[in-house]
Design a protein around this motif. Sequence first.
Motif, PDB file in Angstrom:
ATOM      1  N   ALA A 144     -13.293 -13.882  -3.428  1.00  0.00           N
ATOM      2  CA  ALA A 144     -12.677 -12.815  -4.226  1.00  0.00           C
ATOM      3  C   ALA A 144     -11.501 -13.339  -5.032  1.00  0.00           C
ATOM      4  N   ALA A 145     -10.753 -14.277  -4.483  1.00  0.00           N
ATOM      5  CA  ALA A 145      -9.602 -14.832  -5.197  1.00  0.00           C
ATOM      6  C   ALA A 145     -10.027 -15.538  -6.475  1.00  0.00           C
ATOM      7  N   GLN A 146     -11.243 -16.056  -6.518  1.00  0.00           N
ATOM      8  CA  GLN A 146     -11.724 -16.735  -7.717  1.00  0.00           C
ATOM      9  C   GLN A 146     -11.979 -15.776  -8.870  1.00  0.00           C
ATOM     10  N   TRP A 147     -12.114 -14.472  -8.587  1.00  0.00           N
ATOM     11  CA  TRP A 147     -12.338 -13.485  -9.639  1.00  0.00           C
ATOM     12  C   TRP A 147     -11.051 -13.121 -10.360  1.00  0.00           C
ATOM     13  N   LEU A 148      -9.925 -13.500  -9.791  1.00  0.00           N
ATOM     14  CA  LEU A 148      -8.637 -13.060 -10.312  1.00  0.00           C
ATOM     15  C   LEU A 148      -7.989 -14.131 -11.179  1.00  0.00           C
ATOM     16  N   PRO A 149      -7.214 -13.702 -12.172  1.00  0.00           N
ATOM     17  CA  PRO A 149      -6.481 -14.695 -12.959  1.00  0.00           C
ATOM     18  C   PRO A 149      -5.349 -15.275 -12.117  1.00  0.00           C
ATOM     19  N   PRO A 150      -4.854 -16.464 -12.473  1.00  0.00           N
ATOM     20  CA  PRO A 150      -3.719 -17.011 -11.722  1.00  0.00           C
ATOM     21  C   PRO A 150      -2.489 -16.132 -11.910  1.00  0.00           C
ATOM     22  N   PRO A 151      -1.565 -16.160 -10.971  1.00  0.00           N
ATOM     23  CA  PRO A 151      -0.341 -15.376 -11.123  1.00  0.00           C
ATOM     24  C   PRO A 151       0.386 -15.795 -12.401  1.00  0.00           C
ATOM     25  N   HIS A 169      -1.673 -20.390  -6.629  1.00  0.00           N
ATOM     26  CA  HIS A 169      -2.372 -19.895  -5.432  1.00  0.00           C
ATOM     27  C   HIS A 169      -2.311 -18.374  -5.374  1.00  0.00           C
ATOM     28  N   GLN A 170      -3.451 -17.734  -5.085  1.00  0.00           N
ATOM     29  CA  GLN A 170      -3.490 -16.288  -4.875  1.00  0.00           C
ATOM     30  C   GLN A 170      -3.347 -16.042  -3.373  1.00  0.00           C
ATOM     31  N   PRO A 171      -2.207 -15.482  -2.939  1.00  0.00           N
ATOM     32  CA  PRO A 171      -2.031 -15.260  -1.507  1.00  0.00           C
ATOM     33  C   PRO A 171      -3.032 -14.246  -0.950  1.00  0.00           C
ATOM     34  N   ILE A 172      -3.453 -14.502   0.270  1.00  0.00           N
ATOM     35  CA  ILE A 172      -4.391 -13.613   0.964  1.00  0.00           C
ATOM     36  C   ILE A 172      -3.660 -13.028   2.169  1.00  0.00           C
ATOM     37  N   ARG A 173      -3.571 -11.717   2.213  1.00  0.00           N
ATOM     38  CA  ARG A 173      -2.945 -11.039   3.341  1.00  0.00           C
ATOM     39  C   ARG A 173      -4.035 -10.358   4.148  1.00  0.00           C
ATOM     40  N   THR A 174      -3.962 -10.476   5.463  1.00  0.00           N
ATOM     41  CA  THR A 174      -4.981  -9.869   6.311  1.00  0.00           C
ATOM     42  C   THR A 174      -4.342  -8.922   7.322  1.00  0.00           C
ATOM     43  N   LEU A 175      -5.101  -7.919   7.707  1.00  0.00           N
ATOM     44  CA  LEU A 175      -4.663  -6.932   8.691  1.00  0.00           C
ATOM     45  C   LEU A 175      -5.838  -6.669   9.624  1.00  0.00           C
ATOM     46  N   HIS A 176      -5.599  -6.790  10.915  1.00  0.00           N
ATOM     47  CA  HIS A 176      -6.630  -6.547  11.926  1.00  0.00           C
ATOM     48  C   HIS A 176      -6.183  -5.385  12.802  1.00  0.00           C
ATOM     49  N   LEU A 177      -6.995  -4.340  12.870  1.00  0.00           N
ATOM     50  CA  LEU A 177      -6.733  -3.190  13.737  1.00  0.00           C
ATOM     51  C   LEU A 177      -7.944  -2.988  14.643  1.00  0.00           C
ATOM     52  N   PRO A 178      -8.016  -3.739  15.763  1.00  0.00           N
ATOM     53  CA  PRO A 178      -9.193  -3.648  16.635  1.00  0.00           C
ATOM     54  C   PRO A 178      -9.422  -2.248  17.197  1.00  0.00           C
ATOM     55  N   SER A 179      -8.357  -1.500  17.450  1.00  0.00           N
ATOM     56  CA  SER A 179      -8.524  -0.168  18.024  1.00  0.00           C
ATOM     57  C   SER A 179      -9.261   0.770  17.067  1.00  0.00           C
ATOM     58  N   GLY A 238      -4.252 -11.097  -4.256  1.00  0.00           N
ATOM     59  CA  GLY A 238      -3.659 -10.826  -5.559  1.00  0.00           C
ATOM     60  C   GLY A 238      -2.714  -9.647  -5.536  1.00  0.00           C
ATOM     61  N   LEU A 239      -2.630  -8.948  -6.669  1.00  0.00           N
ATOM     62  CA  LEU A 239      -1.717  -7.817  -6.819  1.00  0.00           C
ATOM     63  C   LEU A 239      -2.430  -6.545  -6.402  1.00  0.00           C
ATOM     64  N   VAL A 240      -2.010  -5.966  -5.295  1.00  0.00           N
ATOM     65  CA  VAL A 240      -2.615  -4.758  -4.736  1.00  0.00           C
ATOM     66  C   VAL A 240      -1.522  -3.705  -4.663  1.00  0.00           C
ATOM     67  N   SER A 241      -1.641  -2.673  -5.497  1.00  0.00           N
ATOM     68  CA  SER A 241      -0.592  -1.656  -5.578  1.00  0.00           C
ATOM     69  C   SER A 241      -1.218  -0.294  -5.857  1.00  0.00           C
ATOM     70  N   SER A 242      -0.661   0.750  -5.252  1.00  0.00           N
ATOM     71  CA  SER A 242      -1.165   2.106  -5.478  1.00  0.00           C
ATOM     72  C   SER A 242      -0.898   2.580  -6.901  1.00  0.00           C
ATOM     73  N   SER A 243      -0.054   1.876  -7.649  1.00  0.00           N
ATOM     74  CA  SER A 243       0.231   2.270  -9.029  1.00  0.00           C
ATOM     75  C   SER A 243      -0.832   1.775 -10.005  1.00  0.00           C
ATOM     76  N   LEU A 244      -1.767   0.945  -9.543  1.00  0.00           N
ATOM     77  CA  LEU A 244      -2.795   0.387 -10.413  1.00  0.00           C
ATOM     78  C   LEU A 244      -4.069   1.224 -10.369  1.00  0.00           C
ATOM     79  N   GLU A 245      -4.862   1.119 -11.421  1.00  0.00           N
ATOM     80  CA  GLU A 245      -6.174   1.741 -11.451  1.00  0.00           C
ATOM     81  C   GLU A 245      -7.075   1.008 -10.457  1.00  0.00           C
TER      82      GLU A 245
END
Length: 118
Positions: free
Chosen positions: A100-107, A30-40, A49-56
């Motif tokens: 979008a998760a379908q575009w990613l390889p499994p962990p 399973h590719q975890p999905i994290r969400t953030l809501h900032l209504p203001s 998937g893997l989201v890191s500032s160290s990646l291209e």
Amino acid sequence: RRRVECVDHAIASGVHAANNMAGARQRYTHQPIRTLHLPSMNLEIAAIGLVSSSLETYGFLTGSARRPAERSAVVFYLLDGHPVGVALWNCDNSTAPQSAAQWLPPPPPPPPPPAQPP
């Protein structure tokens, strides 16, 4: 090994663990999905998937510069030229994270357990 803290991961890994305890012996992909809501700020972000500032990164931005609140973006996170994560900014479609998760390889599989001494 990846540490993931989100409801989506908690539900999926709990169901997977229960199935494996019942004898399924399946790999967790399973590719975890994290969400953030900032209504203001009129901002909604979904990260898959893997989201890191160290990646291209490679991204697409749509919308008007005169109306930044109406802009949306898709950012791909690449490792060795292959996508390993996606961030969606203000994408209205509720199925976009699952697509979008379908575009990613499994962990990657977990490392083998250490050998026990004889």
